[in-house]
Design a protein around this motif. Sequence first.
Motif, mmCIF file in Angstrom:
data_model
loop_
_atom_site.group_PDB
_atom_site.id
_atom_site.type_symbol
_atom_site.label_atom_id
_atom_site.label_comp_id
_atom_site.label_asym_id
_atom_site.label_seq_id
_atom_site.Cartn_x
_atom_site.Cartn_y
_atom_site.Cartn_z
ATOM 1 N N ARG A 146 31.821 46.020 50.654
ATOM 2 C CA ARG A 146 30.782 45.444 49.789
ATOM 3 C C ARG A 146 30.998 43.958 49.505
ATOM 4 O O ARG A 146 30.128 43.313 48.950
ATOM 5 C CB ARG A 146 30.647 46.231 48.499
ATOM 6 C CG ARG A 146 31.716 45.963 47.489
ATOM 7 C CD ARG A 146 31.413 46.720 46.214
ATOM 8 N NE ARG A 146 32.425 47.742 45.991
ATOM 9 C CZ ARG A 146 32.267 48.794 45.211
ATOM 10 N NH1 ARG A 146 31.142 49.013 44.649
ATOM 11 N NH2 ARG A 146 33.233 49.651 45.041
ATOM 12 N N VAL A 197 27.558 59.120 53.169
ATOM 13 C CA VAL A 197 28.300 58.414 54.215
ATOM 14 C C VAL A 197 29.308 59.372 54.850
ATOM 15 O O VAL A 197 29.470 59.405 56.071
ATOM 16 C CB VAL A 197 29.008 57.172 53.642
ATOM 17 C CG1 VAL A 197 30.014 56.624 54.623
ATOM 18 C CG2 VAL A 197 27.985 56.112 53.283
ATOM 19 N N GLN A 238 42.137 60.038 53.709
ATOM 20 C CA GLN A 238 41.027 59.158 54.075
ATOM 21 C C GLN A 238 39.686 59.860 53.926
ATOM 22 O O GLN A 238 38.721 59.285 53.454
ATOM 23 C CB GLN A 238 41.211 58.692 55.528
ATOM 24 C CG GLN A 238 42.172 57.547 55.652
ATOM 25 C CD GLN A 238 41.569 56.261 55.123
ATOM 26 O OE1 GLN A 238 40.593 55.759 55.647
ATOM 27 N NE2 GLN A 238 42.123 55.749 54.051
ATOM 28 N N GLY A 264 32.874 50.781 49.077
ATOM 29 C CA GLY A 264 34.047 50.500 48.240
ATOM 30 C C GLY A 264 35.357 50.598 49.004
ATOM 31 O O GLY A 264 36.417 50.427 48.422
ATOM 32 N N LEU A 265 35.298 50.887 50.287
ATOM 33 C CA LEU A 265 36.524 50.997 51.080
ATOM 34 C C LEU A 265 36.650 49.793 52.000
ATOM 35 O O LEU A 265 35.711 49.049 52.220
ATOM 36 C CB LEU A 265 36.525 52.291 51.892
ATOM 37 C CG LEU A 265 36.439 53.576 51.060
ATOM 38 C CD1 LEU A 265 36.568 54.797 51.936
ATOM 39 C CD2 LEU A 265 37.492 53.600 49.973
ATOM 40 N N ARG A 266 37.849 49.640 52.563
ATOM 41 C CA ARG A 266 38.107 48.456 53.364
ATOM 42 C C ARG A 266 37.471 48.582 54.755
ATOM 43 O O ARG A 266 37.153 49.675 55.216
ATOM 44 C CB ARG A 266 39.620 48.252 53.499
ATOM 45 C CG ARG A 266 40.279 47.881 52.187
ATOM 46 C CD ARG A 266 41.770 47.738 52.350
ATOM 47 N NE ARG A 266 42.394 49.002 52.702
ATOM 48 C CZ ARG A 266 43.616 49.101 53.206
ATOM 49 N NH1 ARG A 266 44.331 48.030 53.423
ATOM 50 N NH2 ARG A 266 44.115 50.278 53.492
ATOM 51 N N LEU A 300 27.489 61.663 57.182
ATOM 52 C CA LEU A 300 27.065 60.953 58.397
ATOM 53 C C LEU A 300 28.267 60.629 59.272
ATOM 54 O O LEU A 300 28.132 60.454 60.481
ATOM 55 C CB LEU A 300 26.327 59.660 58.027
ATOM 56 C CG LEU A 300 24.912 59.834 57.490
ATOM 57 C CD1 LEU A 300 24.341 58.497 57.062
ATOM 58 C CD2 LEU A 300 24.014 60.459 58.540
ATOM 59 N N GLN A 349 33.595 58.174 47.750
ATOM 60 C CA GLN A 349 32.761 56.978 47.787
ATOM 61 C C GLN A 349 31.293 57.330 47.889
ATOM 62 O O GLN A 349 30.471 56.820 47.153
ATOM 63 C CB GLN A 349 33.137 56.141 49.017
ATOM 64 C CG GLN A 349 34.333 55.285 48.810
ATOM 65 C CD GLN A 349 33.992 54.091 47.966
ATOM 66 O OE1 GLN A 349 32.975 53.448 48.190
ATOM 67 N NE2 GLN A 349 34.801 53.815 46.977
ATOM 68 N N SER A 350 30.960 58.158 48.848
ATOM 69 C CA SER A 350 29.569 58.512 49.062
ATOM 70 C C SER A 350 29.515 59.790 49.879
ATOM 71 O O SER A 350 30.010 59.826 51.007
ATOM 72 C CB SER A 350 28.826 57.393 49.792
ATOM 73 O OG SER A 350 27.657 57.895 50.386
ATOM 74 N N ARG A 382 41.738 52.419 43.028
ATOM 75 C CA ARG A 382 41.856 53.731 43.649
ATOM 76 C C ARG A 382 42.777 54.595 42.822
ATOM 77 O O ARG A 382 43.781 54.130 42.313
ATOM 78 C CB ARG A 382 42.450 53.619 45.059
ATOM 79 C CG ARG A 382 41.484 53.009 46.002
ATOM 80 C CD ARG A 382 41.983 53.096 47.407
ATOM 81 N NE ARG A 382 41.039 52.359 48.227
ATOM 82 C CZ ARG A 382 41.165 52.172 49.515
ATOM 83 N NH1 ARG A 382 42.198 52.663 50.134
ATOM 84 N NH2 ARG A 382 40.250 51.505 50.164
ATOM 85 N N PHE A 414 36.422 58.847 51.486
ATOM 86 C CA PHE A 414 35.024 58.692 51.904
ATOM 87 C C PHE A 414 34.116 59.633 51.107
ATOM 88 O O PHE A 414 33.017 59.258 50.709
ATOM 89 C CB PHE A 414 34.871 58.946 53.412
ATOM 90 C CG PHE A 414 35.129 57.718 54.229
ATOM 91 C CD1 PHE A 414 36.413 57.365 54.586
ATOM 92 C CD2 PHE A 414 34.087 56.897 54.606
ATOM 93 C CE1 PHE A 414 36.658 56.221 55.321
ATOM 94 C CE2 PHE A 414 34.320 55.747 55.338
ATOM 95 C CZ PHE A 414 35.608 55.409 55.698
ATOM 96 N N GLU A 460 39.283 50.831 57.177
ATOM 97 C CA GLU A 460 39.097 52.261 56.927
ATOM 98 C C GLU A 460 37.760 52.746 57.472
ATOM 99 O O GLU A 460 37.649 53.827 58.037
ATOM 100 C CB GLU A 460 39.206 52.545 55.428
ATOM 101 C CG GLU A 460 40.626 52.402 54.926
ATOM 102 C CD GLU A 460 40.732 52.389 53.409
ATOM 103 O OE1 GLU A 460 41.517 53.174 52.893
ATOM 104 O OE2 GLU A 460 40.030 51.599 52.752
ATOM 105 N N ASN A 461 36.731 51.919 57.303
ATOM 106 C CA ASN A 461 35.421 52.278 57.821
ATOM 107 C C ASN A 461 35.397 52.262 59.341
ATOM 108 O O ASN A 461 34.773 53.104 59.974
ATOM 109 C CB ASN A 461 34.359 51.330 57.280
ATOM 110 C CG ASN A 461 33.858 51.752 55.921
ATOM 111 O OD1 ASN A 461 33.107 52.711 55.803
ATOM 112 N ND2 ASN A 461 34.306 51.065 54.885
ATOM 113 N N GLY A 478 25.726 53.515 57.079
ATOM 114 C CA GLY A 478 26.722 54.588 56.987
ATOM 115 C C GLY A 478 28.128 54.088 56.734
ATOM 116 O O GLY A 478 29.090 54.656 57.228
ATOM 117 N N LEU A 479 28.246 53.005 55.976
ATOM 118 C CA LEU A 479 29.575 52.499 55.619
ATOM 119 C C LEU A 479 29.859 52.847 54.157
ATOM 120 O O LEU A 479 28.954 52.863 53.336
ATOM 121 C CB LEU A 479 29.625 50.975 55.782
ATOM 122 C CG LEU A 479 29.349 50.412 57.173
ATOM 123 C CD1 LEU A 479 29.256 48.900 57.110
ATOM 124 C CD2 LEU A 479 30.413 50.828 58.158
ATOM 125 N N ALA A 480 31.122 53.131 53.859
ATOM 126 C CA ALA A 480 31.520 53.339 52.466
ATOM 127 C C ALA A 480 31.830 51.973 51.877
ATOM 128 O O ALA A 480 32.813 51.332 52.253
ATOM 129 C CB ALA A 480 32.728 54.257 52.380
#
Lengths: 309, 534
Positions: free
Chosen positions: B141, A187, A176, B91-93, A190, A183-184, A251, A180, B96-97, B87-89
Amino acid sequence: MLPFAWLLVVVGFGADDPSHFLTLANFSTIFGSQAVLFVLTMALLVPLTNGDIDLSVGSLSGLVSMLVVVLNVEHHIAIVWCCLIGLAAGLAAGVLNGVACIRFKADPFIITLGTGTVFAGLTELLSNEQTITGVSSGLTKVIFTDEFLGIPLEFYFGLAIMLVVWYVLTFTPFGQRALFVGQSRDVARLSGFRVDRIRLQGFVVAGFVSAIAGIFFVGTTGSASPGTGSQLLLPAYAAAFLGLTTIQPGRFNAIGSGIAVYFLATGVAGLELLGAQNYVQDLFYGAILVIAVIISRLLAMRRFGRGTA
Amino acid sequence: MRAAGLAKRFGDHVALKGVDLEVEAGEVVALLGENGSGKSTLVKILAGYHVPEPGGRLEVGGVPVPLPVPTGAYHELGLAFVFQDLGLASGLRVVENLFVGDRRHLGAGALRPISWGGELRRARQVLRHYQVDVDPRSLVRELTPTQQALVAIVRAAEELEAFRRHGADRGPGLLVLDEPTVFLPEDEKVFLFELVDRVTSRGTGVLFVSHDLVAVRQIARRAVILRDGAVVGTRMVAEVSDEELVGLISGQRSMGDAHEGHPATVRLPDQRQLAKANTGALDAGSVVLEARGVRGGHLAGLDLAVRRAEIVGVAGLLGSGSDEIPYALFGTLSAVQGTVAVEGREVPLARLRPHHARRLGLALVPGDRKVQGAALSLPVHKNLLSLVTEHYFRGGVLRHGTMRSVAARRCEEFRVHPRDPDADMATLSGGNQQKVVLAKWLELLPKVLLLHEPTQGVDVTTRAEIYRLMRSLKEQGLAILWVSNDYEELAEVSDRVLVCAAGRIVGELTGEELSRDQITSQVYLASALEQRGA
C-alpha cells in the motif's frame, strides 16, 4: 520501543525499592509465575493473524486444568494420560469453535464469547465450584519445582513455545497463508488458498496451546480452581496487542507479545510492592490494552497516512 | 484453453449465460464488453473463486478440468492471473505478495522454513529482470497504483515461468489479464505489451480483458465480445473497425416500454413543498450545483455544473473516475480537493462530510444499493423515513402509526411493490428497493440529486418508472447528476451528457448528439486520446 519501556519500568521500580524489587527471588517470581499467561498469549496469535478473535481461550485453559486435576485426583488416572486427555480436549474445543464460526459464517467474537462461557460453566460443574488440590507431584516437579538458573522450567518451556509460534508465523508457508487470510479473505481466495481450512487450523492451534497453558497452571499451583482461566483473557489480549507495536510492528508476533507479557508482569509486581491493592491490576491491564490498540493504530496511520482508516 | 457453457447467476441476476471461449497456444484473445457484461465473473470462475452453474466444461492444455475449479488448482494448470483489483494484500510486503503462489504446500510442506534473506534476494533479482524499480521490502500500500499493477503483472509472469520450469510437459499455460491497463500510464503499457510478446513467443496463450481498444489493437489477434453475459461476436482484430467493435460492445439493447404504456407521471411526495424548496430566489436555468477542481482518487481537476431543472449524465470508462464523482461531491471519499457549491454556497471538499452535504441540499442514491443505500433487514417504512425520523418523534414517543401510514402513501406514489410498508427491504426486488431509497432521500426535499447506476440490476419496467420519476423531479426544479454505464439510458433521459476521461470532463453532448452510439464512441475516443496524449 517496548523493550525500553520494560527496562524503564525495571529501573524505575528498582530505584524506588531496590532491596525488594531488584532481587533474584523477585525476578524468579515474575518470570516463573507468568508462564501460564505467556503460553495463553501465544495461543491467541494464530487466530489473530487470521483475523479471528478467540475469546474462549482463557476459560478453555481453565477447563483443561480442571479436567486434568479431576481425572488425576478423583479418578486416579496417571498424570501423563490426564495431560494427553487435556490436550485432546483442547483440540476438540478448537475444532468446535472453528466449525461453529466457519461452517455457519458466524462472527468468531460472539461465538467464542458463548463457547468460552460454556467452558467456564463446565469447569464449575466438574469441580462442584471448589478448588481441587493434590495433583501428582510428577507434574509440578517438571513444570515448577525444578529450576534452571533459579527460574522454574516452565519459563523455558514458554520460551520454546514462543519460538515455535514465531517460527511458524514468520518463516513457514502456514504463517504466510494466515497473514494473507487476515489481510483480505478475497485476496487469499484469489491466491488459491482454502480460507476456511486455514481459519479452522487457527482455532485448533489456539485450542491446543490453551490446553498447554491449562496444564502449566496445574503444574504451577498443583491445583485447579474455577474462574482462574477467564481472568487471564484480558491480560493475554493486552500482551498480544502490545506485541503488535514492537519487533515486527503492525503484525501480531510472538516475540513482541512475549516481551509484552513480562512488561505487564513487571509493572504489576512493582505496583504491588509499592503497596497497591488488587484493583490496580485491572486498571493497569485494561488501560494497557486500550493504549496498545491506540498506539498500533497511530503507527499504522502515520505509516500509511491520509485517512485510510 | 477451451471453455464451454460457463454460466453464473447471483440471486436473480444472470451474470453469465453459457459462454464458450477458446484461447489457442500462443494466441492473444481480447475479451471485450461493457461493465457488468460478465467479463470479470468469467475470469473469477477460471480462478476457482466463483462456483459456476452446473453444465459447463473447461479444458486447459487438452486436459479436462473439473468445475468448479478446485481452490488453488489454477497454479497447477498453468494459469496465471492479473486480477482487476490486482489481488494483492496491501498490508503485506512486496516480496510476500510476489511469492504467495509458493505458499500453497499442504501437510508437512506447510512448515518447511522460508528463508526471507533468500526470498528477498530472489525478489530483487526478479524485479530487476523485469526492470521494475520497487523495493521488495516495502508494503504494497506504500506503492503507487502503477507500481502495484507492475508487481501484480510480474507475479503472474513469474508464476508462468515457474510452471514452465517444473512442468514442461503440461502445456504452455495461459495468462489472464483482467483490465491491466487501467492503472498503467502509456509508457508502462509498453512494458505490458513486451511481456505479452515474450510469453506468447513461448506458446503461452493470453486472455486480455479490457476496455482499452488501443491496447487491444496493439496486442490481440482475436476479439471476443461479451454483452449481458453472452458472447455476441468474435472478430479478427486486424479485420474489424473500431466502429464495428464499439457497436458490438454497446449492442442494441431493448429499452422496453420506456416510451409506451403508463403515460401517467409518477406523483411525488408533497409536490407543492418540493417545488417550493426549489424555486426560492433563483430563476430557472441558473446553476444549482457547481464543482470545481475536484481531485482525489481517479479524479484530476474535474469541473462541472448542473442547472435548475436539468438532468446531466456522466459517461466514462472504468478508471476514468466517473464512478467516483457522486461520492466525491457528497463527501464520502477521503482526501478529495476542490470545491462544491449548491446555489452559490461554496464548500471545500476537503472538509465536506455527508451530513454537511445533506444540509447543503445534496442527496446521494449510491450504486451498490445492497450495502450502501438501505438497511435490508429493516422494514420498508423504517428505511423510507430513516432520514426524517425526528419529524415523527412527538411527545416523547416515536409515532409508528403515523410513520406507517405516511410510508404506505409513499409506496403508493412511487409504485413500490408490494405496497406493504411493513415488508422487510430484503424481500423487495432490486428495482423496488431502488425506489424506496430514492423516496427516502426525497423526504429531505433536496436541491440536487446525485445518482450512481440507479438502474443497475433493475428490470425493464422498473427502469422505465425510474426514468419517469427522474423527469418528473426535473420538472419540479431538481438538478440531477447521474453516472451510468448504460449509454442508451443516458442518451434517453439526460438533457446533457458529460464525457469523463482521465479524471476530467473532456466533452459534452447535447440535443441531436445524444445517442448511445455517439456517447459510446466519444467515451472510447476520449480515453484513447487521453492515453495517446499522455
